[in-house]
Design a protein around this motif. Sequence first.
Motif, PDB file in Angstrom:
ATOM      1  N   TYR A   1       0.810  -1.247  -0.153  1.00 41.85           N
ATOM      2  CA  TYR A   1       0.027  -0.126  -0.072  1.00 41.85           C
ATOM      3  C   TYR A   1       0.790   1.255   0.070  1.00 41.85           C
ATOM      4  O   TYR A   1       2.134   1.070   0.257  1.00 41.85           O
TER       5      TYR A   1
ATOM      6  N   ARG B   1      -4.142   6.341   2.524  1.00 41.61           N
ATOM      7  CA  ARG B   1      -3.500   5.371   2.022  1.00 41.61           C
ATOM      8  C   ARG B   1      -4.197   4.268   1.245  1.00 41.61           C
ATOM      9  O   ARG B   1      -5.422   4.083   1.148  1.00 41.61           O
ATOM     10  N   GLU B   2      -3.527   3.943  -0.043  1.00 45.79           N
ATOM     11  CA  GLU B   2      -4.260   3.331  -0.963  1.00 45.79           C
ATOM     12  C   GLU B   2      -3.611   1.808  -1.284  1.00 45.79           C
ATOM     13  O   GLU B   2      -2.254   1.578  -1.244  1.00 45.79           O
ATOM     14  N   LEU B   3      -4.283   1.015  -1.795  1.00 45.19           N
ATOM     15  CA  LEU B   3      -3.588  -0.464  -2.369  1.00 45.19           C
ATOM     16  C   LEU B   3      -2.932  -0.309  -3.653  1.00 45.19           C
ATOM     17  O   LEU B   3      -3.320   0.595  -4.521  1.00 45.19           O
TER      18      LEU B   3
ATOM     19  N   THR C   1      -1.584  -6.779  -4.411  1.00 49.01           N
ATOM     20  CA  THR C   1      -1.741  -7.744  -3.361  1.00 49.01           C
ATOM     21  C   THR C   1      -1.367  -9.167  -4.220  1.00 49.01           C
ATOM     22  O   THR C   1      -1.430  -9.248  -5.336  1.00 49.01           O
TER      23      THR C   1
ATOM     24  N   TYR D   1       5.581   3.797   1.059  1.00 53.31           N
ATOM     25  CA  TYR D   1       5.126   2.469   0.810  1.00 53.31           C
ATOM     26  C   TYR D   1       4.888   1.561   2.049  1.00 53.31           C
ATOM     27  O   TYR D   1       6.139   1.606   2.955  1.00 53.31           O
TER      28      TYR D   1
END
Length: 121
Positions: free
Chosen positions: A37, A45-47, A50, A93
């Motif tokens: 993230y 905060r953003e993805l 994954t 990050y």
Amino acid sequence: QVQLVQSGGGLVQPGGSLRLSCAASGNIFSINSMGWYRQAPGKQRELVATITSGGSTNYADSVKGRFTISRDNAKNTVDLQMNSLKPEDTAVYYCKAHIIRTDATATFQYWGQGTQVTVSS
């Protein structure tokens, strides 16, 4: 106790590449999904990406084709290879992992300490 320790990051020029690594350690029974993230100044905060224990991946649209997430289940590590970096990729990050500890049956979420990535000429 479980901890995620990140390495990598730094300053790079636009178009350059960086690699981030994250290692999980402690009383780990198993790790489900792992991910990266990011949080830019003044933003949520953003993805970024994954990856499941089986290797299935998911990417934010903004990084598709430029970033690659990978993991080593034997070493409990997750990496993020970042290519063709842009100034808008500048952020802190964080890695995240969903972990089942040896002393518990539930899954807990753990975060790395964060690492700065700055893309600037």
